[in-house]
Motif scaffolding. Structure first.
Motif, short mmCIF file in Angstrom:
data_model
loop_
_atom_site.label_atom_id
_atom_site.label_comp_id
_atom_site.label_asym_id
_atom_site.label_seq_id
_atom_site.Cartn_x
_atom_site.Cartn_y
_atom_site.Cartn_z
N VAL A 1 8.11 14.88 -12.22
CA VAL A 1 8.58 15.88 -13.07
C VAL A 1 9.34 15.61 -13.89
O VAL A 1 9.34 15.78 -15.01
CB VAL A 1 8.97 17.12 -12.17
CG1 VAL A 1 9.21 18.16 -13.08
CG2 VAL A 1 7.80 17.50 -11.09
N MET A 2 10.65 14.52 -13.65
CA MET A 2 11.51 14.39 -14.56
C MET A 2 11.11 13.35 -15.56
O MET A 2 11.33 13.30 -16.85
CB MET A 2 12.59 13.70 -13.88
CG MET A 2 13.74 13.58 -14.43
SD MET A 2 14.56 15.16 -14.94
CE MET A 2 15.34 15.73 -13.14
N TRP B 1 3.77 2.71 -12.73
CA TRP B 1 2.94 3.80 -12.60
C TRP B 1 3.75 4.83 -13.33
O TRP B 1 3.15 5.56 -14.34
CB TRP B 1 3.23 4.50 -11.20
CG TRP B 1 2.75 5.74 -11.15
CD1 TRP B 1 3.70 7.11 -10.55
CD2 TRP B 1 1.55 6.53 -11.36
NE1 TRP B 1 2.86 8.13 -10.78
CE2 TRP B 1 1.57 7.84 -11.04
CE3 TRP B 1 0.33 6.04 -11.47
CZ2 TRP B 1 0.54 8.72 -11.30
CZ3 TRP B 1 -0.70 6.82 -11.90
CH2 TRP B 1 -0.82 8.14 -11.64
N PHE B 2 5.21 5.08 -13.45
CA PHE B 2 5.80 6.06 -14.35
C PHE B 2 5.76 5.66 -15.90
O PHE B 2 5.78 6.68 -16.84
CB PHE B 2 7.06 6.50 -13.98
CG PHE B 2 7.30 6.96 -12.74
CD1 PHE B 2 6.58 8.27 -12.46
CD2 PHE B 2 7.79 6.49 -11.54
CE1 PHE B 2 6.63 9.04 -11.32
CE2 PHE B 2 7.89 7.01 -10.17
CZ PHE B 2 7.35 8.39 -10.17
N SER B 3 5.73 4.30 -16.24
CA SER B 3 5.35 3.82 -17.57
C SER B 3 4.19 4.42 -18.06
O SER B 3 4.07 4.88 -19.24
CB SER B 3 5.55 2.36 -17.73
OG SER B 3 6.81 2.00 -17.45
N VAL C 1 0.78 -1.24 -0.01
CA VAL C 1 0.07 0.06 0.09
C VAL C 1 0.95 1.36 0.07
O VAL C 1 0.77 2.08 -0.90
CB VAL C 1 -1.04 0.05 1.12
CG1 VAL C 1 -1.73 1.24 1.47
CG2 VAL C 1 -2.16 -1.07 1.02
N ILE C 2 1.76 1.15 0.86
CA ILE C 2 2.91 2.20 0.73
C ILE C 2 3.72 2.51 -0.38
O ILE C 2 3.84 3.60 -0.87
CB ILE C 2 3.73 2.43 2.23
CG1 ILE C 2 3.06 2.32 3.55
CG2 ILE C 2 4.83 3.53 2.32
CD1 ILE C 2 3.85 2.04 4.78
N ALA C 3 3.95 1.27 -0.82
CA ALA C 3 4.59 1.64 -2.14
C ALA C 3 3.85 2.13 -3.32
O ALA C 3 4.53 3.00 -4.11
CB ALA C 3 5.11 0.17 -2.60
N VAL C 4 2.57 1.95 -3.21
CA VAL C 4 1.76 2.42 -4.30
C VAL C 4 1.47 4.07 -4.35
O VAL C 4 1.45 4.82 -5.05
CB VAL C 4 0.45 1.85 -4.61
CG1 VAL C 4 -0.53 2.35 -5.25
CG2 VAL C 4 0.59 0.37 -5.02
N ILE D 1 2.69 7.15 -6.80
CA ILE D 1 1.65 8.27 -7.44
C ILE D 1 1.76 9.24 -6.69
O ILE D 1 1.39 10.37 -7.46
CB ILE D 1 0.56 7.68 -7.27
CG1 ILE D 1 -0.17 7.35 -6.00
CG2 ILE D 1 0.26 6.30 -8.03
CD1 ILE D 1 -1.59 7.02 -5.78
N SER D 2 2.40 9.69 -5.47
CA SER D 2 2.51 11.04 -5.07
C SER D 2 3.53 11.97 -5.92
O SER D 2 4.59 11.37 -6.21
CB SER D 2 3.11 10.91 -3.38
OG SER D 2 4.48 10.39 -3.66
#
Length: 216
Positions: A34-35, A171-173, A20-23, A27-28
């Motif tokens: 930004v990068m 997430w970043f993908s 849960v913390i990883a997700v 996403i925060s």
């Protein structure tokens, strides 16, 4: 029933907490986001995805020092944490300044071959950004000193690391794929100079905020 599950797999509460913390961590909004956004919009979908890959690989640096017990040492050492903090701040300010100073960073045109960021360069940017991100360091300090039991076996801690790494990669993908849609790129093209200023300013702002953050 629940008691039987916990007895058969005693690490389930830890696994759920870490997942849960990883997700939420992935996403925060932060420097990583930004990068990846910067490279996806200014360069290409491939650059964004390889930046995401770099972020996910950098996660293993944090996993390694946490498993080695260095997380506790870093959490108690103002000097070590300050070194990480200022290196991360300097890197963000540097990239932000480059973005602001670039004369033609964004030339979003499918036929353009000038604005290119190699896959390796994109990977390195994502990797360094996360590796020197104090926010990620604080996250791992809290996870491996507060959530994960010192008696948790190595194989289980590696699974936690894999979950965290994959959460960031996925997430970043998704962010890179979404932001590099042709329709969105056309909108970005119309306001390219403003976007450069905003992204560069945000990166510098993150860097200054990191540098100004107290270690308490």
């Amino acid at each position: 029933m629940h008691i039987e599950i916990f007895q058969s797999f005693p690490y389930l509460p830890e696994l759920i907490s870490v997942s849960v913390i990883a997700v939420l961590m992935a996403i925060s909004p932060g420097a990583d986001f930004v990068m990846v956004t910067r490279n996806s919009v200014f360069y290409s979908r491939s650059a964004g995805i390889f930046s995401a890959l770099g972020v996910s690989f950098a996660i293993w640096i944090h996993v390694a020092y946490s498993i080695a017990g260095l997380a506790l040492i870093i959490s108690k050492s103002i000097v070590l944490f300050s070194v990480i903090k200022y290196l991360g701040a300097a890197y963000l300010i540097y990239i932000g300044w480059k973005t602001l100073r670039s004369k033609s960073l964004i030339d979003i045109d499918e036929s353009s071959t000038v604005n290119v960021l190699s896959q390796w360069s994109a990977f390195k940017v994502g990797f360094v950004t996360n590796a020197l991100n104090p926010k990620t360091t604080i996250f791992f300090l809290s996870i491996f000193t507060q959530v994960v039991n010192p008696q948790t076996p190595l194989w289980m801690q590696l699974i936690y690391g894999l979950i965290i790494s994959l959460s960031h990669l996925v997430w970043f993908s998704v962010v890179a794929i979404f932001l590099s849609q042709p329709a969105l790129l056309q909108l970005f093209k119309k306001s390219k100079k403003n976007i450069e200023r905003v992204v560069g300013g945000v990166l510098i702002g993150f860097g200054l905020k990191v540098a100004a953050t107290t270690n308490s």
